[in-house]
Design a protein around this motif. Sequence first.
Motif, short mmCIF file in Angstrom:
data_model
loop_
_atom_site.label_atom_id
_atom_site.label_comp_id
_atom_site.label_asym_id
_atom_site.label_seq_id
_atom_site.Cartn_x
_atom_site.Cartn_y
_atom_site.Cartn_z
N VAL A 118 0.84 -1.20 0.00
CA VAL A 118 0.00 0.00 0.00
C VAL A 118 0.88 1.26 0.00
N GLU A 119 1.92 1.24 0.81
CA GLU A 119 2.84 2.39 0.83
C GLU A 119 3.50 2.59 -0.53
N ALA A 120 3.83 1.49 -1.21
CA ALA A 120 4.41 1.60 -2.55
C ALA A 120 3.43 2.23 -3.52
N ALA A 121 2.15 1.84 -3.42
CA ALA A 121 1.13 2.44 -4.28
C ALA A 121 1.01 3.94 -4.02
N LEU A 122 1.07 4.33 -2.75
CA LEU A 122 0.99 5.76 -2.42
C LEU A 122 2.18 6.52 -3.00
N ARG A 123 3.36 5.91 -2.99
CA ARG A 123 4.52 6.59 -3.58
C ARG A 123 4.35 6.80 -5.08
N VAL A 124 3.77 5.80 -5.76
CA VAL A 124 3.52 5.95 -7.20
C VAL A 124 2.55 7.10 -7.44
N VAL A 125 1.48 7.16 -6.66
CA VAL A 125 0.50 8.25 -6.80
C VAL A 125 1.17 9.60 -6.58
N GLN A 126 1.92 9.70 -5.51
CA GLN A 126 2.54 10.99 -5.18
C GLN A 126 3.59 11.40 -6.20
N ALA A 127 4.32 10.42 -6.73
CA ALA A 127 5.38 10.74 -7.70
C ALA A 127 4.81 11.19 -9.04
N THR A 128 3.66 10.65 -9.43
CA THR A 128 3.13 10.91 -10.77
C THR A 128 2.03 11.97 -10.80
N ALA A 129 1.58 12.42 -9.63
CA ALA A 129 0.47 13.40 -9.60
C ALA A 129 0.91 14.72 -10.22
N PRO A 130 0.08 15.31 -11.08
CA PRO A 130 0.39 16.63 -11.64
C PRO A 130 0.39 17.70 -10.56
N PRO A 131 1.04 18.82 -10.79
CA PRO A 131 1.02 19.93 -9.83
C PRO A 131 -0.41 20.32 -9.47
N GLY A 132 -0.63 20.54 -8.20
CA GLY A 132 -1.97 20.94 -7.75
C GLY A 132 -2.83 19.80 -7.27
N ARG A 133 -2.51 18.59 -7.72
CA ARG A 133 -3.29 17.42 -7.25
C ARG A 133 -2.59 16.84 -6.02
N ASN A 134 -2.79 17.46 -4.88
CA ASN A 134 -2.07 17.08 -3.67
C ASN A 134 -2.95 16.44 -2.61
N ARG A 135 -4.15 16.01 -2.98
CA ARG A 135 -5.06 15.34 -2.04
C ARG A 135 -5.29 13.90 -2.51
N ILE A 136 -5.43 13.00 -1.52
CA ILE A 136 -5.75 11.60 -1.80
C ILE A 136 -7.04 11.25 -1.07
N GLY A 137 -7.98 10.63 -1.77
CA GLY A 137 -9.24 10.23 -1.16
C GLY A 137 -9.17 8.81 -0.60
N ALA A 138 -9.97 8.57 0.41
CA ALA A 138 -10.12 7.24 1.00
C ALA A 138 -11.54 7.15 1.56
N LEU A 139 -11.91 5.97 2.05
CA LEU A 139 -13.27 5.76 2.55
C LEU A 139 -13.26 5.56 4.06
N ARG A 140 -14.26 6.14 4.73
CA ARG A 140 -14.45 5.87 6.15
C ARG A 140 -14.62 4.37 6.37
N HIS A 141 -14.13 3.89 7.50
CA HIS A 141 -14.14 2.47 7.87
C HIS A 141 -13.09 1.66 7.12
N GLY A 142 -12.33 2.29 6.25
CA GLY A 142 -11.31 1.56 5.51
C GLY A 142 -10.14 1.17 6.39
N PHE A 143 -9.43 0.13 5.97
CA PHE A 143 -8.21 -0.29 6.65
C PHE A 143 -7.18 -0.63 5.59
N HIS A 144 -6.00 0.01 5.70
CA HIS A 144 -4.96 -0.19 4.69
C HIS A 144 -3.62 -0.56 5.30
N GLY A 145 -3.58 -0.84 6.60
CA GLY A 145 -2.34 -1.21 7.25
C GLY A 145 -2.06 -0.29 8.43
N LYS A 146 -0.95 -0.57 9.11
CA LYS A 146 -0.62 0.16 10.34
C LYS A 146 0.60 1.06 10.20
#
Length: 432
Positions: A118-146
Motif C-alpha cells: 500500500v505504501e508503494a502504491a501511495l509513492r507511485v501516486v505521489q510521484a506521478t500526480a500533476p502539480p496541484g493534485r495534492n489530495r488523496i481520497g479514502a473511505l471511512r471504515h477503511g483499513f490499509h495497514g498500520k
Amino acid sequence: MRQQDRQRAQLRREDPHLAPGASEEAAVGRRVFAEGRGPVLTDLDGNQYLDFAAGTLTQSLGHTHPEVVEALTAQAGRLWNVHDAATPNRAQLLDTLARLLPEHLDTYALFSTGAEVVEAALRVVQATAPPGRNRIGALRHGFHGKTMGARMLVHWDIGHQAFAGNSVLGYAPYCYRCPLGLERPTCGVRCASLVRRHIAEKPNTSALVFEPVLGAAGVIVPPPGYWEQISEAARENGVLLVADEVLTGGGRTGTFLASELIGVEPDLVAMSKGLANGFPFAVLAGRHDLLHDPAAATPGAYASTYASNPLGIAAARATLEVIERDRLLEQVARLGELLGDRLGALHERFENLGEVRGLGLLWGLEFVTDRASRTPSPALARAVYAAALDLGLRVALGGHVLRLAPPFTIDEALLDEGVGLLAKAIEQAVAA
C-alpha cells in the motif's frame, strides 16, 4: 473440547515476556496451534478445529498445501535472499500474474506485506500526480495497514498525535448503518454521490484508495450503483483508482480481483494475504505507463529488503498455479452461493444476528443486542467466537463482527459442518 494442561503451561511461559496487544482472536481464544492440514488446525493438546478464518484470511489453499510446501522446501535448499535481483522463478510468476489479472494491469512490483505494498502504491501516486493534485481520497471504515501512510489515509490517530495529512474521507457504502440515515433503495446511493462530489470530481485530488469489499470493517459489500457513479467521475476527472485488494486479491470473492465483481478498472492494485497461501508476499499491479513513469521508477523505488525474495516467489507461484489449474475461482463462486444460503438461514433464525453479508468465500456476521436498535454487541460476538472454538470451529473475530473465510479447497460437507457448529455456538452464547 477444552483447553488442557500443555496449552496453559505454554501460555504461562510466554506471558512474562510477550508484549500485550495481540488480536482479539488470540486474546479471547488462548489456544496454542501446533499443526495445520488443509482446512483443519490441531492445537498443542490434540484438539482439532475447522479453520473458517483460513489463518488470518490468508490460506487460500488451506494449511501446508503439499505443492506449496514442496516449492518452498526446494527453494529453501537453494537460495533465500539476493535483494531484488532476478531469480529463476520470477519470470514464470510474472507470466502467471499476467494471465490471471485484467489485461490493463500488466506491470508488477513485488514486496513482502500488505502495508508495504500500500505504501508503494501511495509513492507511485505521489510521484506521478500533476502539480496541484495534492489530495488523496479514502473511505471511512477503511483499513490499509498500520504504517504511517496507511494510517494517514483513514485518519487513524494514535495517542495525542494527529496526522491526517492530505487525505480526504468519503462515505463507505455501509448500508446497514447508513451515516446519512437513509434506506435503500430510496436513498439514491447518496453516499456515492457525496464521494463523487468531494473526491472524484475535485481538481486537487490525485487518487482514491479503496477496498472493493471493506474487510476489517466487517465485510461491507457495496450496493449496485455505488462504484458506477464514483469510477465514472474519477475517470472523467483524471483521478487514479487504487484498489486495496490485500484481502480480496487472488480469488477470495470468486473472481481474481473483487474489483472485477463491482465493475471497477483500477489503475493500481495492492495484493498480499492469500496470494502465496499465507507466506509473506505482496504484489503491486498497475498500468504500464504509471509504473514505468520516470518519476515513479527512480532507482530503488520498488526495492526493499525482502522484495522479490525467492521464497515468496516460490510460494506465490505454486499457489497461483494451483488456483489456475484446479479452476478454484469457479469453486469459490459456487461454494460462496451455498455458504450465503446457509448463513442466510442463520440470519432468519437468530434475532441477534443483525446482518449477514458477503461475496464468494468472504462473509461477515454482525451481532446486535436487538434488531430494532441495531446496537452493536461485541460481547455476544466474543461469546460466539469462544463457544465456536470450544466446539471445534475457528472464525475471525473483530469487535461485534465475526468474519468467515474458509480455504478455497474446502468441500461442501465440511462447509455444512462448519455452519452447523456456528449455529450451535450462537445458540449457546444467546442462551448464556
